[in-house]
Design a protein around this motif. Structure first.
Motif, PDB file in Angstrom:
ATOM      1  N   VAL A   1     -18.210  15.229  53.863  1.00  0.00           N
ATOM      2  CA  VAL A   1     -17.415  14.244  54.274  1.00  0.00           C
ATOM      3  C   VAL A   1     -16.026  14.623  53.964  1.00  0.00           C
ATOM      4  O   VAL A   1     -15.176  13.921  54.671  1.00  0.00           O
ATOM      5  CB  VAL A   1     -17.781  12.873  54.018  1.00  0.00           C
ATOM      6  CG1 VAL A   1     -19.270  12.501  54.293  1.00  0.00           C
ATOM      7  CG2 VAL A   1     -17.656  12.648  52.506  1.00  0.00           C
ATOM      8  N   GLY A   2     -15.884  15.516  52.957  1.00  0.00           N
ATOM      9  CA  GLY A   2     -14.293  16.142  52.790  1.00  0.00           C
ATOM     10  C   GLY A   2     -13.670  14.960  51.972  1.00  0.00           C
ATOM     11  O   GLY A   2     -12.604  14.816  52.187  1.00  0.00           O
ATOM     12  N   GLY A   3     -14.433  14.528  50.757  1.00  0.00           N
ATOM     13  CA  GLY A   3     -13.749  13.654  49.786  1.00  0.00           C
ATOM     14  C   GLY A   3     -14.235  12.657  49.368  1.00  0.00           C
ATOM     15  O   GLY A   3     -15.416  12.414  49.329  1.00  0.00           O
ATOM     16  N   VAL A   4     -13.518  11.391  49.413  1.00  0.00           N
ATOM     17  CA  VAL A   4     -14.155   9.906  49.039  1.00  0.00           C
ATOM     18  C   VAL A   4     -15.216   9.449  50.102  1.00  0.00           C
ATOM     19  O   VAL A   4     -14.932   9.629  51.396  1.00  0.00           O
ATOM     20  CB  VAL A   4     -13.204   8.916  48.843  1.00  0.00           C
ATOM     21  CG1 VAL A   4     -13.808   7.640  48.537  1.00  0.00           C
ATOM     22  CG2 VAL A   4     -12.316   9.516  47.783  1.00  0.00           C
ATOM     23  N   VAL A   5     -16.423   9.320  49.773  1.00  0.00           N
ATOM     24  CA  VAL A   5     -17.447   8.641  50.702  1.00  0.00           C
ATOM     25  C   VAL A   5     -17.068   7.514  51.227  1.00  0.00           C
ATOM     26  O   VAL A   5     -16.922   6.434  50.440  1.00  0.00           O
ATOM     27  CB  VAL A   5     -18.561   8.977  49.904  1.00  0.00           C
ATOM     28  CG1 VAL A   5     -19.832   8.191  50.756  1.00  0.00           C
ATOM     29  CG2 VAL A   5     -18.954  10.257  49.499  1.00  0.00           C
ATOM     30  N   ASP A   6     -17.125   7.243  52.341  1.00  0.00           N
ATOM     31  CA  ASP A   6     -17.179   6.008  53.230  1.00  0.00           C
ATOM     32  C   ASP A   6     -18.556   5.589  53.627  1.00  0.00           C
ATOM     33  O   ASP A   6     -18.951   6.467  54.645  1.00  0.00           O
ATOM     34  CB  ASP A   6     -16.052   5.650  53.893  1.00  0.00           C
ATOM     35  CG  ASP A   6     -16.012   4.247  54.839  1.00  0.00           C
ATOM     36  OD1 ASP A   6     -16.979   3.622  54.899  1.00  0.00           O
ATOM     37  OD2 ASP A   6     -14.877   4.038  55.246  1.00  0.00           O
TER      38      ASP A   6
ATOM     39  N   ASP B   1     -19.329   5.900  57.458  1.00  0.00           N
ATOM     40  CA  ASP B   1     -19.032   7.198  58.032  1.00  0.00           C
ATOM     41  C   ASP B   1     -20.349   7.762  58.344  1.00  0.00           C
ATOM     42  O   ASP B   1     -20.561   8.962  59.026  1.00  0.00           O
ATOM     43  CB  ASP B   1     -18.166   8.107  57.413  1.00  0.00           C
ATOM     44  CG  ASP B   1     -16.831   7.993  57.591  1.00  0.00           C
ATOM     45  OD1 ASP B   1     -16.256   6.746  58.371  1.00  0.00           O
ATOM     46  OD2 ASP B   1     -16.111   8.199  56.493  1.00  0.00           O
ATOM     47  N   LEU B   2     -21.463   7.360  57.891  1.00  0.00           N
ATOM     48  CA  LEU B   2     -22.788   8.074  57.868  1.00  0.00           C
ATOM     49  C   LEU B   2     -23.830   7.111  58.803  1.00  0.00           C
ATOM     50  O   LEU B   2     -23.479   5.867  58.991  1.00  0.00           O
ATOM     51  CB  LEU B   2     -23.618   7.926  56.598  1.00  0.00           C
ATOM     52  CG  LEU B   2     -22.687   8.652  55.374  1.00  0.00           C
ATOM     53  CD1 LEU B   2     -23.447   8.360  54.007  1.00  0.00           C
ATOM     54  CD2 LEU B   2     -22.653  10.135  55.691  1.00  0.00           C
TER      55      LEU B   2
ATOM     56  N   GLU C   1     -22.605   9.810  64.656  1.00  0.00           N
ATOM     57  CA  GLU C   1     -22.474  10.450  62.999  1.00  0.00           C
ATOM     58  C   GLU C   1     -23.363  11.430  62.982  1.00  0.00           C
ATOM     59  O   GLU C   1     -24.626  11.643  63.118  1.00  0.00           O
ATOM     60  CB  GLU C   1     -22.619   9.127  61.971  1.00  0.00           C
ATOM     61  CG  GLU C   1     -21.884   7.853  62.366  1.00  0.00           C
ATOM     62  CD  GLU C   1     -20.296   8.097  62.176  1.00  0.00           C
ATOM     63  OE1 GLU C   1     -19.967   9.252  61.827  1.00  0.00           O
ATOM     64  OE2 GLU C   1     -19.312   7.391  62.409  1.00  0.00           O
ATOM     65  N   GLU C   2     -22.469  12.550  62.491  1.00  0.00           N
ATOM     66  CA  GLU C   2     -23.357  13.763  62.168  1.00  0.00           C
ATOM     67  C   GLU C   2     -24.020  13.679  60.970  1.00  0.00           C
ATOM     68  O   GLU C   2     -25.271  14.245  60.835  1.00  0.00           O
ATOM     69  CB  GLU C   2     -22.377  14.915  61.851  1.00  0.00           C
ATOM     70  CG  GLU C   2     -22.670  16.246  61.852  1.00  0.00           C
ATOM     71  CD  GLU C   2     -21.865  17.481  61.806  1.00  0.00           C
ATOM     72  OE1 GLU C   2     -22.119  18.401  61.786  1.00  0.00           O
ATOM     73  OE2 GLU C   2     -20.639  16.803  61.757  1.00  0.00           O
ATOM     74  N   TRP C   3     -23.811  13.118  59.864  1.00  0.00           N
ATOM     75  CA  TRP C   3     -24.517  13.013  58.499  1.00  0.00           C
ATOM     76  C   TRP C   3     -25.044  11.564  58.295  1.00  0.00           C
ATOM     77  O   TRP C   3     -24.438  10.519  58.725  1.00  0.00           O
ATOM     78  CB  TRP C   3     -23.429  13.409  57.462  1.00  0.00           C
ATOM     79  CG  TRP C   3     -23.048  14.652  57.458  1.00  0.00           C
ATOM     80  CD1 TRP C   3     -21.887  14.933  58.324  1.00  0.00           C
ATOM     81  CD2 TRP C   3     -23.540  15.956  57.062  1.00  0.00           C
ATOM     82  NE1 TRP C   3     -21.888  16.403  58.098  1.00  0.00           N
ATOM     83  CE2 TRP C   3     -22.806  16.992  57.389  1.00  0.00           C
ATOM     84  CE3 TRP C   3     -24.904  16.056  56.222  1.00  0.00           C
ATOM     85  CZ2 TRP C   3     -23.193  18.308  57.023  1.00  0.00           C
ATOM     86  CZ3 TRP C   3     -25.209  17.562  56.009  1.00  0.00           C
ATOM     87  CH2 TRP C   3     -24.114  18.556  56.384  1.00  0.00           C
ATOM     88  N   GLY C   4     -26.293  11.617  57.737  1.00  0.00           N
ATOM     89  CA  GLY C   4     -26.832  10.173  57.313  1.00  0.00           C
ATOM     90  C   GLY C   4     -27.883  10.278  56.181  1.00  0.00           C
ATOM     91  O   GLY C   4     -27.968  11.417  55.589  1.00  0.00           O
TER      92      GLY C   4
END
Length: 398
Positions: A297-302, A305-306, A375-378
């Motif tokens: 996710v490129g940094g801090v996890v929100d 975003d999943l 969303e691409e990641w989960g």
């Protein structure tokens, strides 16, 4: 001094490399099945006391009716019917196990056949079989019966998991990932089958809110998935299985707890379990998947975003987890749909949720804005006795 017939390290490395797949494992197909007997949750309190001949326990009826309203369940499916219960009023442990031994393989085969049909290859191409259940206690069991019911090859590598609670489905998928990635060309069939006849019992005078939870929540079902690494041109990955973990929370051996006794499987599920899960879920995810998550996710996890495939447990569990992770309500819509339509099917439930996530991504109409369908990641999560948390980072295949 090395032995003259020892194998050079370079050769061992080549052998090892040849044994392993090149890529990550992926879920290639999913199938689900339920028994035909369905009871609406609103009717269940009267049904439960009637079929167990317990109408005289009037002091428990309000408690049980309240329980049936709490989980967010609208209906549940069962193999055991009123007729079956009437024919065997004592429902001894032996009688329960005989029912499971006959019925579990058939229900499991129904879900597995759907997954194999979607996969598009033949059952004879399956190299590994992982079967989970919280109902049976016999050998040979459902895994052996599936070999003949599905037409699997006689040398299929079988693994059976028993009494892993609600985490069984996630644990089976974790094992399938390992099998697929460490055995080049492996095609793994995962099957989770649950029949609550092993848990079903009538109320007793000493029952409380906690001791009756399982009777108000659990339902029957089977889920199956095909898992493989390095798919060929005929195979279509659904979810890439990026990383998996299991964690046992210290000092939680008492909840939830299950054991097989003379009256069947007895569950101890505390009403405080959702609060416990919510209190540790974020730390568990960061400890298990944090490095991978920050990379992708490129940094801090929100967490918003999943996409999410969470074993629902109950509506209350989902409510607590959603608040703990600060998730928008629609992020757990797939889990809420499954628990509403089927109840908690123990290990099989997470496969139903994964199927619902897949369905919503393919056909987003009616899923609601912001449902995370793009969303691409989960993350997939399962919970079990211990208190055990299974987590897996997924990547949705395009």
């Amino acid at each position: 001094m090395a032995s003259s017939n020892s194998i050079p390290a370079s050769t061992l490395g080549e052998i090892r490399a040849a044994q392993r797949a090149d890529g990550l494992a992926a879920v290639l197909a999913i199938g689900t099945a339920n028994p035909p007997h369905c009871v609406p949750q609103g009717d269940y309190p009267d049904y439960y006391f009637r079929v167990t001949q317990s109408d005289h326990l009037t002091h428990l009826k309000p408690t049980f009716a309240k329980l049936c309203r709490i989980p967010g369940v609208e209906r549940r499916f069962f193999y055991h019917t009123e007729e079956l219960l009437s024919a065997q009023p004592d429902m001894s442990l032996e009688a329960r196990l005989e029912i499971v031994a006959a019925a579990a393989p058939e229900l499991a085969a129904s879900a597995a056949a759907k997954a194999i049909a979607e996969w598009g290859r033949t059952a004879a191409d399956i190299t590994h079989l992982v079967v989970t259940t919280n109902a049976g206690a016999h050998a040979p069991g459902t895994d052996v019966r599936l070999v003949s019911l599905l037409g699997l090859r006689h040398d299929v590598c079988r693994t059976a998991l028993q009494l892993n609670g609600c985490a069984a489905g996630s644990a089976a998928l974790r094992l399938a990932k390992d099998f697929a990635e460490n055995n080049r060309g492996a095609r793994v069939l995962v099957v989770c089958v649950e029949l609550t006849v092993a848990v079903f019992r009538g109320p007793v005078e000493s029952d409380t809110f906690d001791t009756l939870i399982s009777q108000a929540l659990f339902g029957d079902g089977a889920g199956a998935a095909i898992v493989a690494a390095d798919p060929d041109a005929r195979e279509r990955p659904l979810f890439n299985m990026v990383a998996a973990s299991q964690a046992v929370i210290p000092d939680t051996e008492h909840v939830p707890r299950m054991h097989l006794g003379s009256g069947g499987i007895d569950w101890n599920i505390s009403n405080g379990l959702p609060r416990l899960a919510a209190g540790i879920i974020e730390r568990c995810l960061l400890d298990a998947l944090g490095d991978q998550l920050t990379t992708v996710v490129g940094g801090v996890v929100d967490w918003n975003d999943l996409f999410w495939a969470v074993h629902p447990g109950s509506g209350g569990m989902l409510e607590r987890i959603g608040k703990a992770l600060r998730l928008a309500p629609e992020k757990l819509a797939a889990s809420r749909t499954v628990v509403r339509e089927y109840g908690n099917m123990l290990g099989a439930t997470v496969i139903f949720v994964l199927d619902e996530v897949r369905r919503r991504r393919i056909n987003p109409e009616g899923a609601g804005a912001g449902a995370g369908l793009n969303e691409e990641w989960g993350v997939m999560i399962g919970f079990g006795p211990g208190f055990t948390v299974e987590a897996m980072l997924l990547h949705a295949a395009t």
